[in-house]
Motif scaffolding. Structure first.
Motif, PDB file in Angstrom:
ATOM      1  N   ARG A  23     -12.988 -19.739  23.693  1.00 19.47           N
ATOM      2  CA  ARG A  23     -13.093 -21.360  24.452  1.00 19.47           C
ATOM      3  C   ARG A  23     -11.901 -21.785  26.402  1.00 19.47           C
ATOM      4  O   ARG A  23     -12.107 -21.619  26.181  1.00 19.47           O
ATOM      5  CB  ARG A  23     -13.076 -22.168  23.697  1.00 19.47           C
ATOM      6  N   GLY A  24     -10.829 -21.195  25.048  1.00 19.59           N
ATOM      7  CA  GLY A  24      -9.744 -21.185  25.827  1.00 19.59           C
ATOM      8  C   GLY A  24      -9.907 -20.031  27.026  1.00 19.59           C
ATOM      9  O   GLY A  24      -9.416 -20.036  28.567  1.00 19.59           O
ATOM     10  N   LEU A  25     -10.855 -18.826  27.418  1.00 17.36           N
ATOM     11  CA  LEU A  25     -10.637 -17.744  28.290  1.00 17.36           C
ATOM     12  C   LEU A  25     -11.433 -18.776  29.362  1.00 17.36           C
ATOM     13  O   LEU A  25     -11.824 -18.381  30.527  1.00 17.36           O
ATOM     14  CB  LEU A  25     -11.114 -16.615  27.437  1.00 17.36           C
ATOM     15  N   ALA A  26     -13.007 -19.409  28.144  1.00 17.72           N
ATOM     16  CA  ALA A  26     -13.972 -19.936  29.755  1.00 17.72           C
ATOM     17  C   ALA A  26     -12.764 -20.813  30.110  1.00 17.72           C
ATOM     18  O   ALA A  26     -13.297 -21.228  31.093  1.00 17.72           O
ATOM     19  CB  ALA A  26     -15.492 -20.529  28.680  1.00 17.72           C
ATOM     20  N   ASP A  27     -12.436 -21.916  29.607  1.00 20.21           N
ATOM     21  CA  ASP A  27     -11.243 -22.887  30.502  1.00 20.21           C
ATOM     22  C   ASP A  27     -10.130 -22.002  31.043  1.00 20.21           C
ATOM     23  O   ASP A  27     -10.932 -22.446  32.666  1.00 20.21           O
ATOM     24  CB  ASP A  27     -10.075 -23.463  29.201  1.00 20.21           C
ATOM     25  N   VAL A  28      -9.755 -20.671  31.198  1.00 21.07           N
ATOM     26  CA  VAL A  28      -9.839 -20.017  32.672  1.00 21.07           C
ATOM     27  C   VAL A  28     -10.564 -19.966  33.195  1.00 21.07           C
ATOM     28  O   VAL A  28      -9.971 -20.530  34.296  1.00 21.07           O
ATOM     29  CB  VAL A  28      -8.760 -19.535  31.911  1.00 21.07           C
ATOM     30  N   LYS A  29     -10.836 -19.473  32.783  1.00 20.09           N
ATOM     31  CA  LYS A  29     -12.528 -18.772  34.224  1.00 20.09           C
ATOM     32  C   LYS A  29     -12.999 -20.047  34.835  1.00 20.09           C
ATOM     33  O   LYS A  29     -12.723 -20.203  35.856  1.00 20.09           O
ATOM     34  CB  LYS A  29     -13.668 -17.786  33.699  1.00 20.09           C
ATOM     35  N   ALA A  30     -13.164 -21.025  33.983  1.00 15.02           N
ATOM     36  CA  ALA A  30     -13.667 -22.133  34.899  1.00 15.02           C
ATOM     37  C   ALA A  30     -12.433 -23.287  35.689  1.00 15.02           C
ATOM     38  O   ALA A  30     -12.752 -24.297  36.470  1.00 15.02           O
ATOM     39  CB  ALA A  30     -13.953 -23.197  34.015  1.00 15.02           C
ATOM     40  N   GLY A  31     -11.377 -22.516  35.524  1.00 14.53           N
ATOM     41  CA  GLY A  31     -10.651 -23.697  36.420  1.00 14.53           C
ATOM     42  C   GLY A  31      -9.596 -24.648  34.880  1.00 14.53           C
ATOM     43  O   GLY A  31      -9.073 -25.927  36.258  1.00 14.53           O
ATOM     44  N   ARG A  32     -10.345 -24.724  34.130  1.00 12.85           N
ATOM     45  CA  ARG A  32      -9.831 -26.337  33.457  1.00 12.85           C
ATOM     46  C   ARG A  32      -8.163 -25.761  32.680  1.00 12.85           C
ATOM     47  O   ARG A  32      -8.142 -25.424  31.378  1.00 12.85           O
ATOM     48  CB  ARG A  32     -10.811 -25.890  32.543  1.00 12.85           C
ATOM     49  N   VAL A  34      -3.840 -25.958  33.109  1.00 12.38           N
ATOM     50  CA  VAL A  34      -2.703 -27.123  33.126  1.00 12.38           C
ATOM     51  C   VAL A  34      -1.274 -26.115  33.487  1.00 12.38           C
ATOM     52  O   VAL A  34      -1.157 -25.820  32.805  1.00 12.38           O
ATOM     53  CB  VAL A  34      -2.350 -27.890  32.359  1.00 12.38           C
ATOM     54  N   SER A  35      -0.447 -26.439  34.831  1.00 12.72           N
ATOM     55  CA  SER A  35       0.423 -25.728  35.192  1.00 12.72           C
ATOM     56  C   SER A  35       1.971 -26.265  33.590  1.00 12.72           C
ATOM     57  O   SER A  35       1.369 -26.680  33.092  1.00 12.72           O
ATOM     58  CB  SER A  35       1.161 -25.906  36.474  1.00 12.72           C
ATOM     59  N   HIS A  36       2.567 -24.733  33.589  1.00 13.60           N
ATOM     60  CA  HIS A  36       3.420 -25.002  32.562  1.00 13.60           C
ATOM     61  C   HIS A  36       3.934 -25.960  32.445  1.00 13.60           C
ATOM     62  O   HIS A  36       4.431 -27.394  31.992  1.00 13.60           O
ATOM     63  CB  HIS A  36       4.005 -24.000  32.089  1.00 13.60           C
ATOM     64  N   GLU A  37       5.095 -26.088  34.284  1.00 10.27           N
ATOM     65  CA  GLU A  37       5.509 -27.241  34.756  1.00 10.27           C
ATOM     66  C   GLU A  37       4.855 -28.455  34.279  1.00 10.27           C
ATOM     67  O   GLU A  37       5.446 -29.605  33.744  1.00 10.27           O
ATOM     68  CB  GLU A  37       5.680 -26.654  36.170  1.00 10.27           C
ATOM     69  N   ASP A  38       3.899 -28.976  35.056  1.00 14.35           N
ATOM     70  CA  ASP A  38       2.947 -29.667  34.695  1.00 14.35           C
ATOM     71  C   ASP A  38       3.042 -30.221  32.446  1.00 14.35           C
ATOM     72  O   ASP A  38       3.051 -31.514  32.709  1.00 14.35           O
ATOM     73  CB  ASP A  38       1.341 -30.034  35.018  1.00 14.35           C
ATOM     74  N   ALA A  39       2.588 -29.141  32.326  1.00 17.00           N
ATOM     75  CA  ALA A  39       2.835 -29.729  30.441  1.00 17.00           C
ATOM     76  C   ALA A  39       3.660 -30.625  30.129  1.00 17.00           C
ATOM     77  O   ALA A  39       3.349 -31.125  29.199  1.00 17.00           O
ATOM     78  CB  ALA A  39       2.087 -28.644  30.048  1.00 17.00           C
ATOM     79  N   MET A  40       4.518 -29.520  30.148  1.00 17.26           N
ATOM     80  CA  MET A  40       5.531 -29.806  29.765  1.00 17.26           C
ATOM     81  C   MET A  40       6.216 -31.157  30.598  1.00 17.26           C
ATOM     82  O   MET A  40       6.897 -31.914  29.974  1.00 17.26           O
ATOM     83  CB  MET A  40       7.468 -28.610  30.058  1.00 17.26           C
TER      84      MET A  40
END
Length: 55
Positions: A23-32, A34-40
């Motif tokens: 599911r995570g890989l599918a999210d990456v492929k679909a552009g879903r 968040v940058s590390h900076e935004d998450a932090m």
């Protein structure tokens, strides 16, 4: 192997882990993502808000 055997439990856990990764890989492929900076920044806001609620 019974549905409640230790081996079955390990296999269920491994399957859930693999499905989560997929599911995570599918999210990456679909552009879903968040940058590390935004998450932090979001985490810092939550921590700051919680710290301000301390009496």
């Amino acid at each position: 192997m019974t549905p409640s055997s230790p081996t079955a439990t390990v296999l269920k856990t491994e399957r859930a882990t693999i499905e989560g990764i997929q599911r995570g890989l599918a999210d990456v492929k679909a552009g879903r993502t968040v940058s590390h900076e935004d998450a932090m920044a979001s985490v810092r806001k939550i921590i700051d808000a919680a710290a301000n609620d301390v009496v």
